[in-house]
Each structure stands twice: as C-alpha cells, then as structure tokens.
Design a protein around this motif. Sequence first.
Motif, PDB file in Angstrom:
ATOM      1  N   ASP A   1      48.122  33.469  42.643  1.00 47.88           N
ATOM      2  CA  ASP A   1      48.102  31.915  43.356  1.00 47.88           C
ATOM      3  C   ASP A   1      49.682  31.588  43.458  1.00 47.88           C
TER       4      ASP A   1
ATOM      5  N   LEU B   1      47.610  44.584  44.737  1.00 51.57           N
ATOM      6  CA  LEU B   1      46.639  43.794  45.505  1.00 51.57           C
ATOM      7  C   LEU B   1      46.454  42.712  44.536  1.00 51.57           C
ATOM      8  N   GLN B   2      46.313  42.866  43.271  1.00 57.72           N
ATOM      9  CA  GLN B   2      46.177  41.778  42.318  1.00 57.72           C
ATOM     10  C   GLN B   2      47.326  41.006  42.236  1.00 57.72           C
TER      11      GLN B   2
ATOM     12  N   MET C   1      51.294  33.773  46.170  1.00 56.95           N
ATOM     13  CA  MET C   1      50.838  33.583  47.427  1.00 56.95           C
ATOM     14  C   MET C   1      51.146  32.220  48.097  1.00 56.95           C
TER      15      MET C   1
ATOM     16  N   HIS D   1      40.634  39.372  38.151  1.00 59.12           N
ATOM     17  CA  HIS D   1      41.522  40.053  38.397  1.00 59.12           C
ATOM     18  C   HIS D   1      42.177  40.584  36.960  1.00 59.12           C
TER      19      HIS D   1
ATOM     20  N   SER E   1      47.991  38.962  45.279  1.00 57.20           N
ATOM     21  CA  SER E   1      47.114  37.852  45.529  1.00 57.20           C
ATOM     22  C   SER E   1      47.362  36.701  44.465  1.00 57.20           C
TER      23      SER E   1
END
Length: 86
Positions: free
Chosen positions: A39, A33-34, A42, A6, A37
């Motif tokens: 960690d 999107l990066q 999310m 990423h 997403s």
Amino acid sequence: MNQHSHQFVETYTGLVGFGMDRDTDQNTIIYYLQKFSDDALMQHLIRKMTQEELDEIFELINRILKAHLSEDEYHRLFLKDEHHHH
C-alpha cells in the motif's frame, strides 16, 4: 475479515533472483509482486507512473487472468466473489 493475503513476502526465506531455475523464478515473481503492491509503495508510485505504464500493467494482468483462469476461478480467486453463480 480481510479477504486478501500477502503472506508469502513475509515468510519467504529463499533466494530472490531471476534466471536460475523455474522454482526460484516463480518465488521471485510472487515476492516482487507482493512487495510492489504494498500500500505505501503503491501510493507513492502510482501518481508518478505514466498512463502507458498504467495501461501496460492493466493489460498484462488481464491477459494472464484470461489465459489461465476459468470464469469461476476468476470470480472466486481474483474477485473474491464467493457468491458468483452462472
């Protein structure tokens, strides 16, 4: 060794915005999107999302993958399965 990267979000210095031109739109989608997403983000968001939101994201991603990747590309680029053979 990690298979996923990423790096774009770490190095992109261009404009983040939508609706100006195709290049900026594309870069903004990668950036979003990066970021999305990540960690930590999310882990925080996933428990709050409705089943409908989970379904929507899953279906959107699968629709795009099916529309634009061959089976080979799906295994190599998405699944990171370098040993896939027909």
